[in-house]
Motif scaffolding. Structure first.
Motif, PDB file in Angstrom:
ATOM      1  N   LEU A 224      32.788  15.384 152.886  1.00  0.00           N
ATOM      2  CA  LEU A 224      34.186  15.102 152.569  1.00  0.00           C
ATOM      3  C   LEU A 224      35.063  15.170 153.811  1.00  0.00           C
ATOM      4  O   LEU A 224      34.881  16.015 154.685  1.00  0.00           O
ATOM      5  N   GLU A 225      36.059  14.292 153.845  1.00  0.00           N
ATOM      6  CA  GLU A 225      37.114  14.419 154.835  1.00  0.00           C
ATOM      7  C   GLU A 225      37.957  15.653 154.511  1.00  0.00           C
ATOM      8  O   GLU A 225      37.942  16.145 153.385  1.00  0.00           O
ATOM      9  N   ASP A 226      38.711  16.147 155.488  1.00  0.00           N
ATOM     10  CA  ASP A 226      39.680  17.194 155.206  1.00  0.00           C
ATOM     11  C   ASP A 226      40.649  16.694 154.149  1.00  0.00           C
ATOM     12  O   ASP A 226      41.075  15.529 154.199  1.00  0.00           O
TER      13      ASP A 226
ATOM     14  N   GLY B  58      40.076  21.961 152.139  1.00  0.00           N
ATOM     15  CA  GLY B  58      41.247  22.125 152.994  1.00  0.00           C
ATOM     16  C   GLY B  58      42.147  23.228 152.501  1.00  0.00           C
ATOM     17  O   GLY B  58      41.690  24.265 152.013  1.00  0.00           O
ATOM     18  N   ARG B  59      43.437  22.982 152.589  1.00  0.00           N
ATOM     19  CA  ARG B  59      44.432  24.020 152.328  1.00  0.00           C
ATOM     20  C   ARG B  59      44.335  24.571 150.905  1.00  0.00           C
ATOM     21  O   ARG B  59      43.927  23.903 149.980  1.00  0.00           O
ATOM     22  N   ILE B  60      44.772  25.802 150.769  1.00  0.00           N
ATOM     23  CA  ILE B  60      44.778  26.465 149.467  1.00  0.00           C
ATOM     24  C   ILE B  60      45.874  25.871 148.594  1.00  0.00           C
ATOM     25  O   ILE B  60      46.993  25.642 149.042  1.00  0.00           O
TER      26      ILE B  60
ATOM     27  N   GLY C  17      34.079  27.160 150.708  1.00  0.00           N
ATOM     28  CA  GLY C  17      35.432  26.923 151.207  1.00  0.00           C
ATOM     29  C   GLY C  17      36.248  25.942 150.395  1.00  0.00           C
ATOM     30  O   GLY C  17      37.348  25.566 150.798  1.00  0.00           O
ATOM     31  N   PHE C  18      35.736  25.532 149.243  1.00  0.00           N
ATOM     32  CA  PHE C  18      36.511  24.653 148.368  1.00  0.00           C
ATOM     33  C   PHE C  18      37.615  25.447 147.664  1.00  0.00           C
ATOM     34  O   PHE C  18      37.449  26.620 147.348  1.00  0.00           O
TER      35      PHE C  18
END
Length: 235
Positions: free
Chosen positions: A150-152, A203-205, A176-177
């Motif tokens: 996956l991309e960021d 990525g971000r939360i 990290g998902f």
């Protein structure tokens, strides 16, 4: 009772004479609720149902569909060729673990209706075992491979039953998902959710959103929600 050898949708037909796993509710729900993108990877495509639904939902998307099973490939190849979307779907026969190591392209959207039986007796039918049991694709391999491909800010959508929810969620968290959306789907209002369609983000939360829906009314008729999400697909 013999299963139908094909299943007609509004814009395409799914032939399923060979594939071990036939058209079912889990696939239809995931195909209608999964997050969308322009570069989509369908892991374990089976008959190709998810790829076809995503192609219909995303007119500009290019889709890569992979499966390891000979019988699934036969049906998926025919279904893609006969559909209006065949020129946007690439079919690859390869184990996902091998594909994940070799693939250079990054995707903004990955979908999978994964095998989830890890403690039950495996079928004598090798194709059915591959489609249903985590021995062919353990959660760790699936989640890890999806994360790397996956991309960021990319999204990963799956449909799983409640009995493996905690195990699958733990693998996603470790990798990290972040959970974006959880659809808890009941068959009828009085019962507990039977299926979970989960959308994860790389990525971000984010603050996860939770939705609870029922597929049927107490009298067994389809709910308005289920009719609405399937209206573009079911005849």
């Amino acid at each position: 009772m013999r299963r139908k050898e094909y299943f007609e949708f509004k814009q395409f037909t799914v032939h399923q004479e060979h594939a071990a796993m036939k058209v079912g509710t889990d696939g239809a729900l995931l195909g209608s609720l999964a997050a969308t993108g322009k570069r989509i990877l369908d892991i374990g495509t089976g008959t190709g149902l998810l790829s076809l639904m995503m192609a219909q939902r995303c007119p500009e998307a290019q889709i890569t569909a992979i499966d390891v099973d000979d019988n699934a490939i036969i049906d998926a190849k025919r279904n893609f060729a006969d559909s209006p979307f065949g020129n946007r779907i690439t079919l690859i026969q390869k184990p996902f673990q091998e594909f994940a190591k070799e693939e250079q392209q990054k995707y903004d959207c990955i979908i999978c209706n994964p095998p989830y039986f890890d403690e039950s007796l495996e079928s004598k039918d090798e194709s059915r075992t591959r489609a249903r049991h985590t021995s062919s694709l353990p959660f760790r391999d699936l989640v890890g491979g999806a994360y790397e491909l996956l991309e960021d800010e990319g999204v990963f959508s799956v449909c799983i039953p409640p009995e493996v929810l905690s195990k699958f969620s733990a693998e996603c968290l470790i990798k990290g998902f972040c959970l974006m959306t959880a659809y808890k789907i009941k068959s009828v209002p009085r019962k507990e959710p039977k299926r979970f369609v989960l959308v994860y983000k790389k990525g971000r939360i984010v603050e996860p959103q939770e939705h609870i829906f029922c597929m049927q009314h107490p009298d067994g008729t389809r709910s308005e929600w289920y009719q609405e999400i399937m209206k573009d697909f079911y005849l």
